[in-house]
Design a protein around this motif. Structure first.
Motif, short mmCIF file in Angstrom:
data_model
loop_
_atom_site.label_atom_id
_atom_site.label_comp_id
_atom_site.label_asym_id
_atom_site.label_seq_id
_atom_site.Cartn_x
_atom_site.Cartn_y
_atom_site.Cartn_z
N THR A 130 -16.94 17.82 -6.29
CA THR A 130 -15.62 16.82 -6.39
C THR A 130 -15.82 15.75 -6.93
O THR A 130 -14.91 14.79 -7.04
N SER A 131 -17.01 15.13 -7.24
CA SER A 131 -17.54 14.13 -7.86
C SER A 131 -18.33 14.02 -8.95
O SER A 131 -19.37 14.97 -8.99
N ALA A 132 -18.19 13.31 -10.04
CA ALA A 132 -19.14 13.14 -11.07
C ALA A 132 -20.31 12.94 -10.58
O ALA A 132 -21.38 13.19 -11.07
N LYS A 133 -20.67 12.02 -9.36
CA LYS A 133 -21.91 11.71 -8.79
C LYS A 133 -22.77 12.83 -8.48
O LYS A 133 -23.84 13.14 -8.67
N LYS A 191 -13.21 12.66 -8.19
CA LYS A 191 -13.71 11.44 -8.40
C LYS A 191 -14.75 11.29 -9.72
O LYS A 191 -15.62 11.78 -9.93
N VAL A 192 -14.00 10.27 -10.70
CA VAL A 192 -14.99 10.23 -11.78
C VAL A 192 -15.26 8.87 -12.10
O VAL A 192 -14.03 7.59 -11.66
N ASP A 209 -10.81 16.43 -16.71
CA ASP A 209 -10.58 17.84 -16.64
C ASP A 209 -11.50 18.62 -17.12
O ASP A 209 -11.66 19.55 -16.46
N ILE A 210 -12.34 18.36 -18.12
CA ILE A 210 -13.35 18.98 -18.71
C ILE A 210 -14.35 19.04 -17.46
O ILE A 210 -15.11 20.27 -17.31
N LEU A 211 -14.83 18.05 -16.93
CA LEU A 211 -15.81 18.01 -15.58
C LEU A 211 -15.54 18.85 -15.02
O LEU A 211 -16.11 19.82 -14.30
N ALA A 212 -14.11 18.75 -14.20
CA ALA A 212 -13.65 19.79 -13.08
C ALA A 212 -13.58 21.14 -13.62
O ALA A 212 -13.97 21.81 -12.62
N GLN A 213 -13.13 21.42 -14.64
CA GLN A 213 -13.04 22.88 -14.97
C GLN A 213 -14.34 23.45 -15.54
O GLN A 213 -14.53 24.81 -15.28
N LYS A 214 -15.17 22.61 -16.11
CA LYS A 214 -16.34 23.32 -16.62
C LYS A 214 -17.71 23.06 -15.88
O LYS A 214 -18.70 24.15 -16.26
N LYS A 249 -17.32 1.68 -11.07
CA LYS A 249 -16.26 1.95 -10.16
C LYS A 249 -15.91 3.42 -10.43
O LYS A 249 -15.50 3.73 -11.45
N TYR A 250 -15.70 4.20 -9.17
CA TYR A 250 -15.02 5.57 -9.21
C TYR A 250 -13.59 5.49 -8.80
O TYR A 250 -13.50 4.74 -7.78
N VAL A 251 -12.83 6.28 -9.33
CA VAL A 251 -11.49 6.58 -8.76
C VAL A 251 -11.04 8.11 -8.72
O VAL A 251 -11.84 8.83 -9.38
N SER A 252 -10.06 8.29 -7.98
CA SER A 252 -9.63 9.55 -7.73
C SER A 252 -8.51 10.16 -8.77
O SER A 252 -7.68 9.10 -9.11
N ARG A 253 -8.59 11.10 -9.38
CA ARG A 253 -7.69 11.86 -10.22
C ARG A 253 -7.29 13.14 -9.87
O ARG A 253 -8.28 13.98 -9.30
N MET A 254 -6.39 13.51 -10.26
CA MET A 254 -5.87 15.10 -10.06
C MET A 254 -6.23 15.56 -11.59
O MET A 254 -5.89 15.35 -12.45
N SER A 255 -6.74 16.92 -11.29
CA SER A 255 -6.99 17.81 -12.60
C SER A 255 -6.24 19.06 -12.21
O SER A 255 -6.39 19.77 -11.33
N GLU A 256 -5.51 19.53 -13.34
CA GLU A 256 -4.84 20.69 -13.01
C GLU A 256 -5.33 21.80 -14.17
O GLU A 256 -5.32 21.31 -15.51
N VAL A 257 -5.44 22.78 -14.02
CA VAL A 257 -5.18 23.85 -14.92
C VAL A 257 -3.94 24.74 -14.82
O VAL A 257 -3.38 25.03 -13.98
N ARG A 258 -3.38 24.68 -16.29
CA ARG A 258 -2.09 25.43 -16.35
C ARG A 258 -2.37 26.90 -16.94
O ARG A 258 -2.88 27.06 -17.86
#
Length: 109
Positions: free
Chosen positions: A89-92, A55-56, A66-71, A33-42
């Motif tokens: 936008t997705s781990a898939k 989506k992860v 966050d690591i997936l989205a940023q790196k 099951k995949y869910v949507s999350r917000m990843s923020e860089v500060r």
């Protein structure tokens, strides 16, 4: 978990791959099951630099998301459903891109 068990044969024989963590007729992501999350860089001062929805797998931690989205996400040049180019936008998408890369390397080298 997605994975394969490789059986290396003698020289001159084809490599045989036994199905381990997937079911015939189902995609590799069907049981997850995949869910949507917000990843923020500060910034260092705590102000928001950027944010994106990702989506992860549901069991992933926020840090893993966050690591997936940023790196690991490609930031441009990814074909989108509407025919335009955009970002991953997705781990898939990342898993598919990496698996394809490894397949190509295996065929080439």
């Amino acid at each position: 978990m997605i994975g394969l068990l490789l059986k290396i044969s003698n020289e001159g024989e084809k490599m045989k791959i036994k199905r381990m963590f997937t079911r015939k007729g189902k995609g590799p992501y069907a049981d997850q099951k995949y869910v949507s999350r917000m990843s923020e860089v500060r910034n260092i001062d705590g102000s928001k630099k950027s944010a994106m929805e990702v989506k992860v797998p549901e069991e992933w931690s926020h840090v893993a998301s966050d690591i997936l989205a940023q790196k690991y996400f490609r930031k441009a040049g990814v074909p989108q459903a509407d025919g335009s180019l955009g970002r991953e936008t997705s781990a898939k998408q990342v898993a598919h891109r990496l698996a394809n890369c490894w397949r190509v390397w295996g065929e080439r080298y």
